[in-house]
Design a protein around this motif. Sequence first.
Motif, mmCIF file in Angstrom:
data_model
loop_
_atom_site.group_PDB
_atom_site.id
_atom_site.type_symbol
_atom_site.label_atom_id
_atom_site.label_comp_id
_atom_site.label_asym_id
_atom_site.label_seq_id
_atom_site.Cartn_x
_atom_site.Cartn_y
_atom_site.Cartn_z
ATOM 1 N N ARG A 174 36.086 52.925 57.357
ATOM 2 C CA ARG A 174 34.827 53.649 57.502
ATOM 3 C C ARG A 174 34.408 53.686 58.970
ATOM 4 O O ARG A 174 34.442 52.671 59.658
ATOM 5 C CB ARG A 174 33.731 52.988 56.679
ATOM 6 C CG ARG A 174 33.888 53.207 55.196
ATOM 7 C CD ARG A 174 32.816 52.496 54.418
ATOM 8 N NE ARG A 174 33.243 51.099 54.288
ATOM 9 C CZ ARG A 174 32.472 50.055 54.479
ATOM 10 N NH1 ARG A 174 31.224 50.213 54.806
ATOM 11 N NH2 ARG A 174 32.933 48.834 54.349
ATOM 12 N N PRO A 175 33.979 54.840 59.434
ATOM 13 C CA PRO A 175 33.540 54.916 60.831
ATOM 14 C C PRO A 175 32.218 54.172 61.013
ATOM 15 O O PRO A 175 31.392 54.115 60.108
ATOM 16 C CB PRO A 175 33.355 56.423 61.078
ATOM 17 C CG PRO A 175 33.137 57.005 59.721
ATOM 18 C CD PRO A 175 33.896 56.134 58.762
ATOM 19 N N LYS A 176 32.045 53.610 62.184
ATOM 20 C CA LYS A 176 30.802 52.911 62.475
ATOM 21 C C LYS A 176 29.686 53.897 62.811
ATOM 22 O O LYS A 176 28.516 53.594 62.676
ATOM 23 C CB LYS A 176 31.014 51.938 63.626
ATOM 24 C CG LYS A 176 31.900 50.769 63.244
ATOM 25 C CD LYS A 176 32.185 49.888 64.438
ATOM 26 C CE LYS A 176 33.032 48.696 64.116
ATOM 27 N NZ LYS A 176 34.202 48.903 63.337
ATOM 28 N N VAL B 274 28.649 58.046 62.229
ATOM 29 C CA VAL B 274 28.961 59.340 61.627
ATOM 30 C C VAL B 274 28.670 60.408 62.667
ATOM 31 O O VAL B 274 27.568 60.465 63.225
ATOM 32 C CB VAL B 274 28.128 59.571 60.349
ATOM 33 C CG1 VAL B 274 28.443 60.904 59.730
ATOM 34 C CG2 VAL B 274 28.381 58.444 59.357
ATOM 35 N N SER C 265 38.075 48.143 56.095
ATOM 36 C CA SER C 265 37.934 49.519 55.634
ATOM 37 C C SER C 265 37.881 50.464 56.829
ATOM 38 O O SER C 265 37.329 50.139 57.870
ATOM 39 C CB SER C 265 36.701 49.665 54.758
ATOM 40 O OG SER C 265 35.545 49.378 55.506
#
Length: 131
Positions: A49-51, A53, A47
């Motif tokens: 998704r950033p590790k 934010v 995915s």
Amino acid sequence: MEVIRLVEESHLSARLTLAKLGIPRTTFYRWYDRYLQRGEAGLQDQSPRPKHVWNRVPDEVKRKVVDFALQETELSPRELAVTFTDQERYFVSESTVYRVLKAHDLITSPAFIVIKAAPSRQIALQSPAGQ
């Protein structure tokens, strides 16, 4: 893996099998390429998704804000934010300070002054004659 097996074992062409499954060919071939290069491990969820934010305040900074607020009890969240930013060289907004302190039950509700309203006027409604 199940889709790859279905396509490999199908008596139809890959194009027709994928069309029946509703899977774009580009997606399948990306999966298939990863499978050929790394086996089933290549099919694990990747995915995007950033590790980290970008706008989330780290827990360590939140702890520093709480400690700072406990030392400087007379300062408002706005004053705490400005002073913390100056001293720690890490920008935190007034709203961030407020949320962090509220999460730790360090924000008290404002004192409300209760004012009683004057008694309201009573209006007598008269019904029309004969009803």
